[in-house]
Design a protein around this motif. Sequence first.
Motif, short mmCIF file in Angstrom:
data_model
loop_
_atom_site.label_atom_id
_atom_site.label_comp_id
_atom_site.label_asym_id
_atom_site.label_seq_id
_atom_site.Cartn_x
_atom_site.Cartn_y
_atom_site.Cartn_z
N GLU A 141 0.96 -1.01 -0.08
CA GLU A 141 0.65 -0.08 -0.32
C GLU A 141 0.94 1.48 0.02
O GLU A 141 0.30 2.18 -0.85
CB GLU A 141 -0.68 0.04 1.55
CG GLU A 141 -2.04 -0.82 1.36
CD GLU A 141 -3.03 -1.04 2.96
OE1 GLU A 141 -2.32 -0.31 2.95
OE2 GLU A 141 -3.48 -2.02 2.29
N VAL A 142 2.31 1.02 0.97
CA VAL A 142 2.88 1.84 1.04
C VAL A 142 4.15 2.70 -0.14
O VAL A 142 3.74 3.62 -0.74
CB VAL A 142 3.51 2.18 2.47
CG1 VAL A 142 4.36 3.62 2.70
CG2 VAL A 142 2.37 2.65 3.73
N TYR A 143 4.19 1.55 -0.22
CA TYR A 143 5.55 1.68 -1.59
C TYR A 143 5.13 0.85 -2.63
O TYR A 143 6.08 1.18 -3.84
CB TYR A 143 6.95 0.29 -1.25
CG TYR A 143 6.82 1.29 0.57
CD1 TYR A 143 7.59 2.71 0.89
CD2 TYR A 143 7.52 0.10 1.51
CE1 TYR A 143 8.00 2.89 2.22
CE2 TYR A 143 7.83 0.35 2.83
CZ TYR A 143 8.09 1.56 2.94
OH TYR A 143 8.10 2.37 4.28
N GLY A 144 4.20 0.14 -2.93
CA GLY A 144 3.85 -0.15 -4.22
C GLY A 144 4.46 -0.75 -4.34
O GLY A 144 4.54 -2.40 -5.59
N GLN A 145 5.03 -2.20 -3.05
CA GLN A 145 5.25 -3.28 -3.63
C GLN A 145 6.01 -4.10 -2.24
O GLN A 145 5.17 -3.31 -0.82
CB GLN A 145 7.41 -3.67 -4.49
CG GLN A 145 7.89 -2.71 -3.60
CD GLN A 145 9.47 -1.94 -3.62
OE1 GLN A 145 9.87 -1.54 -5.09
NE2 GLN A 145 10.26 -2.18 -3.59
N GLU A 146 5.89 -5.65 -1.94
CA GLU A 146 5.49 -6.01 -0.73
C GLU A 146 7.46 -6.01 0.03
O GLU A 146 7.38 -5.95 1.65
CB GLU A 146 5.66 -7.57 -0.93
CG GLU A 146 4.71 -7.90 -1.52
CD GLU A 146 4.20 -9.18 -1.78
OE1 GLU A 146 4.43 -9.95 -1.52
OE2 GLU A 146 2.86 -9.19 -1.83
N THR A 147 7.86 -4.94 -0.13
CA THR A 147 9.17 -5.29 0.53
C THR A 147 9.73 -4.08 0.60
O THR A 147 9.13 -2.54 -0.57
CB THR A 147 10.70 -5.99 -0.22
OG1 THR A 147 10.32 -6.06 -1.74
CG2 THR A 147 10.36 -7.10 -0.13
N PRO A 148 10.28 -2.99 1.28
CA PRO A 148 10.37 -1.61 1.75
C PRO A 148 11.41 -1.16 0.34
O PRO A 148 12.74 -2.06 0.07
CB PRO A 148 11.05 -1.63 2.88
CG PRO A 148 11.67 -2.91 3.19
CD PRO A 148 11.06 -4.10 2.78
N LYS A 149 11.20 0.14 0.10
CA LYS A 149 12.53 0.55 -0.84
C LYS A 149 13.93 0.76 -0.04
O LYS A 149 13.48 1.38 0.97
CB LYS A 149 11.25 1.18 -1.85
CG LYS A 149 10.27 1.10 -2.87
CD LYS A 149 10.05 2.92 -3.19
CE LYS A 149 8.71 2.20 -4.14
NZ LYS A 149 8.70 3.49 -5.09
N GLU A 150 14.86 0.88 -0.96
CA GLU A 150 15.24 1.71 -0.33
C GLU A 150 16.04 3.02 -0.57
O GLU A 150 15.26 3.35 -1.64
CB GLU A 150 17.40 0.97 -1.56
CG GLU A 150 17.59 -0.30 -0.60
CD GLU A 150 18.95 -0.44 -0.93
OE1 GLU A 150 20.07 -0.09 -0.82
OE2 GLU A 150 19.09 -1.82 -1.94
N TYR A 151 16.50 3.77 0.20
CA TYR A 151 16.42 5.65 0.19
C TYR A 151 16.78 5.63 -0.86
O TYR A 151 18.10 4.78 -1.20
CB TYR A 151 17.02 5.60 1.47
CG TYR A 151 16.35 6.33 2.70
CD1 TYR A 151 15.13 7.01 2.88
CD2 TYR A 151 15.55 5.25 3.78
CE1 TYR A 151 13.96 7.09 3.41
CE2 TYR A 151 15.34 5.27 4.82
CZ TYR A 151 13.99 6.03 5.24
OH TYR A 151 13.01 5.45 5.79
#
Length: 400
Positions: free
Chosen positions: A322-332
């Motif tokens: 929901e937040v990033y558009g992918q199931e894993t967190p993005k790198e900054y």
Amino acid sequence: MGSSQKYFVIVFVCFIFPHVGESANQTLRKVSATDDNGDASKTVPDFVHEHGFNFEEHKVVTEDGYVLSLWRINRGKGVPLILQHGVLDTAYTFLLAGPTRCPAFYFAKKGYDVWMPNSRGQTYSLEHKKGYKWYLPFSKFWDFTFYDMARYDFSTIIEYVKKTTDSQKVSYVGHSQGTTTYILKASLDPEYINNNINVFVALGPALYIKPQNSRAADLVANKVRLFDWMYSFNFNYFWVLPEWVLKLTEPFCRSFPELYHGIVPFIGGETKRLNFDIRRWPSLCTKMPGGTSTKNLVHWLQIIRAGGKFQMFDYGARKNAEVYGQETPKEYDLSGLKQVNVPTLVVSGSNDALITDESVRKTMTVLNLSLIHISEPTRPLYISYAVFCLKKKKKKKKQK
């Protein structure tokens, strides 16, 4: 800021800061008021005034409503210098070493207008304009990590200091998480950094964290996930104590200074035994730690588990989507740092239990830095500090 004053900051950090923890009193069984001149009992303003400096406390409000306490120390008008502490600390970090060694007094003596912000969510910054109470269960007050400090707090502090001192730019010294907020802000808005900061000094930059000798970090990151459990059950803050509670610890800490040797090296590594004047232990107890949100600690532990990958907060697969558009967190995305042209110095301890040489070198790469000099103090009592400096910015050729 004149060039001579700008590079004085660098000289100070390279040759003075590593020595502030020298101690010949590691075997004290009790710390009396004579040993520390009664500093543990004094308020911060009283301690500062006693040594001939002006002290002011200022309050600033961030865009998202947090009320931050800024401590100001000087001997009159001077070049504004910000000292930003790390995670779990308070601004007292820069006073802890005592009147003859602490960085805040040293800079003030040299004519700097020293500003020491207290990060949101620690003992001295527990107010919110929307009335969120830090001590209530499920309080929205604690919904933040270091990213929010970079996004909101950094520019609020800079703008307030500039306005109050009538300055165009300020100097910035960050320790640990205090460097993280600078680097994130610089990646988000490099033009803002170029226009408002004239020199950046990073002490133990916390970005790609891969602990080497911290038993505490290894325990809570990989073996007993205490903070993850706390976060999931809405225990929203850690080690946050009101000032009046911290003051009550003085008699106990004076009687049992050996507790320092059990607690602090467990977190920061064995070199902490040798690099701290045990006479300052009661002062540490009555002014620190400041604490932080559980969410912030979980964020740091997620980075450790990811092998030091500097990534966004991991909410779990469903919310990540929901937040990033992918199931894993993005790198900054730190690509914006290539546009920053602020003179920079990175200072790292080769025996740092949390920030390894490998981590520092990786940070230097994203900051577009090159290794100029490594300095190792010869006295065994001092932490081994490696000093990294920025390659000088090439002057732009004049257009014909």
